[in-house]
Scaffold this motif. Structure first.
Motif, PDB file in Angstrom:
ATOM      1  N   ASP A 137       0.822  -1.216   0.000  1.00  0.00           N
ATOM      2  CA  ASP A 137       0.000   0.000   0.000  1.00  0.00           C
ATOM      3  C   ASP A 137       0.850   1.257   0.000  1.00  0.00           C
ATOM      4  O   ASP A 137       0.475   2.284  -0.569  1.00  0.00           O
ATOM      5  CB  ASP A 137      -0.905   0.021   1.237  1.00  0.00           C
ATOM      6  CG  ASP A 137      -2.308  -0.497   0.939  1.00  0.00           C
ATOM      7  OD1 ASP A 137      -2.706  -0.457  -0.244  1.00  0.00           O
ATOM      8  OD2 ASP A 137      -2.983  -0.935   1.875  1.00  0.00           O
ATOM      9  N   GLU A 141      -0.924   0.616  -5.448  1.00  0.00           N
ATOM     10  CA  GLU A 141      -2.146  -0.184  -5.326  1.00  0.00           C
ATOM     11  C   GLU A 141      -1.795  -1.641  -5.613  1.00  0.00           C
ATOM     12  O   GLU A 141      -0.912  -1.933  -6.430  1.00  0.00           O
ATOM     13  CB  GLU A 141      -3.190   0.281  -6.340  1.00  0.00           C
ATOM     14  CG  GLU A 141      -3.575   1.750  -6.237  1.00  0.00           C
ATOM     15  CD  GLU A 141      -4.663   1.991  -5.206  1.00  0.00           C
ATOM     16  OE1 GLU A 141      -5.212   0.993  -4.691  1.00  0.00           O
ATOM     17  OE2 GLU A 141      -4.950   3.167  -4.925  1.00  0.00           O
ATOM     18  N   LEU A 201      -9.631   4.939 -11.037  1.00  0.00           N
ATOM     19  CA  LEU A 201      -9.456   4.336  -9.720  1.00  0.00           C
ATOM     20  C   LEU A 201     -10.385   4.940  -8.668  1.00  0.00           C
ATOM     21  O   LEU A 201     -10.817   4.245  -7.745  1.00  0.00           O
ATOM     22  CB  LEU A 201      -7.999   4.491  -9.264  1.00  0.00           C
ATOM     23  CG  LEU A 201      -6.964   3.641 -10.013  1.00  0.00           C
ATOM     24  CD1 LEU A 201      -5.560   4.045  -9.586  1.00  0.00           C
ATOM     25  CD2 LEU A 201      -7.182   2.162  -9.753  1.00  0.00           C
TER      26      LEU A 201
END
Length: 258
Positions: A137, A141, A201
């Motif tokens: 993270d 991603e 996203l």
């Protein structure tokens, strides 16, 4: 602060070192036999060394060497059961690595955007824990997948940056042809891809819905999209991904034959 050792400081390993350093949340040791590779990450790593035994002091170890070097490195790598080992080597099964170390093994397929915190990565469900999730993270991603999907992941997010660079360059050339200077065209093309990716996203709408949102009736965008819809552009991209996926499978078969 979590201690991470990165073994192999070439393109991908170096990207991890630099990306983790930017977070300020990790103590990073860079390990490589090549003095030039260590010099390339010296400004980012907390420590650089050619001593592989230094990896034993880390909580997480990233194995970022080429597939053919994996066996030799693992033979010299003495890790504890409470450590996590992230292996990046394309085509090398998680089971092989796990059989050569006491550490818990997670196979991952990242990409070079880890350097800027924009990485896309796939990680095997087996072996992953919250510490590994936090690390991934921190530099981008990631998705958790079954290992049998690692070949297509290698093609989509591992090889994908090159495909995106190709498309950015095409848009840049179109801008230059229209009168923009090269620097202006590159900035506009690259930032457009970056912004579009962030929108995909972060927005709840599908990609098709986002296209519709940009395409005003009788506007400029719909004219360009008509050209793309009438072309084989999407088929060419799919073929590129399929070719990369097939090569990933071949690499795995080559490793199994050794």
């Amino acid at each position: 602060m979590t201690h991470v050792s990165v073994i192999g400081c070439g393109n991908m390993g170096g990207a991890f070192v630099k990306g983790l350093a930017q977070t300020g949340a990790y103590e990073v040791t860079a390990i490589d036999l090549d003095p030039e590779a260590l010099a390339s990450v010296a400004d980012d790593a907390d420590e650089t060394t050619d001593d592989i035994d230094a990896a034993r002091e880390a909580e997480i170890v990233v194995l970022a060497v080429k597939p053919k070097a994996v066996s030799a490195v693992l033979a010299d790598l003495d890790l504890r059961p409470d450590q996590s080992l992230l292996t990046i080597a394309a085509g090398v099964p998680r089971s092989f690595v796990a059989g050569e170390t006491d550490a818990t093994v997670v196979r991952i397929m990242p990409n070079l955007a880890a350097e800027t915190g924009d990485m896309a990565a796939a990680a095997t469900r087996d072996g992953i824990d919250d510490n590994v999730r936090e690390l991934l993270d921190a530099v981008g991603e990631f998705v958790e997948i079954d290992e049998e999907l690692m070949d297509v992941s290698t093609a989509v997010n591992g090889s994908g940056p090159a495909f995106a660079f190709y498309l950015i360059d095409a848009m840049k050339e179109a801008g230059i042809d229209g009168g923009l200077d090269p620097e202006q065209a590159e900035t506009l093309a690259a930032q457009t891809f970056k912004g579009a990716a962030e929108t995909v996203l972060r927005d709840d709408r599908s990609v098709s819905e986002l296209i519709d949102a940009v395409c005003s009736p009788n506007g400029t965008t719909i004219e360009g999209m008509e050209v793309l819809w009438d072309s084989d552009a999407d088929a060419a991209v799919i073929e590129a991904v399929e070719a990369a996926e097939q090569r990933s499978r071949e690499l795995a078969e080559e490793f199994d034959d050794e």
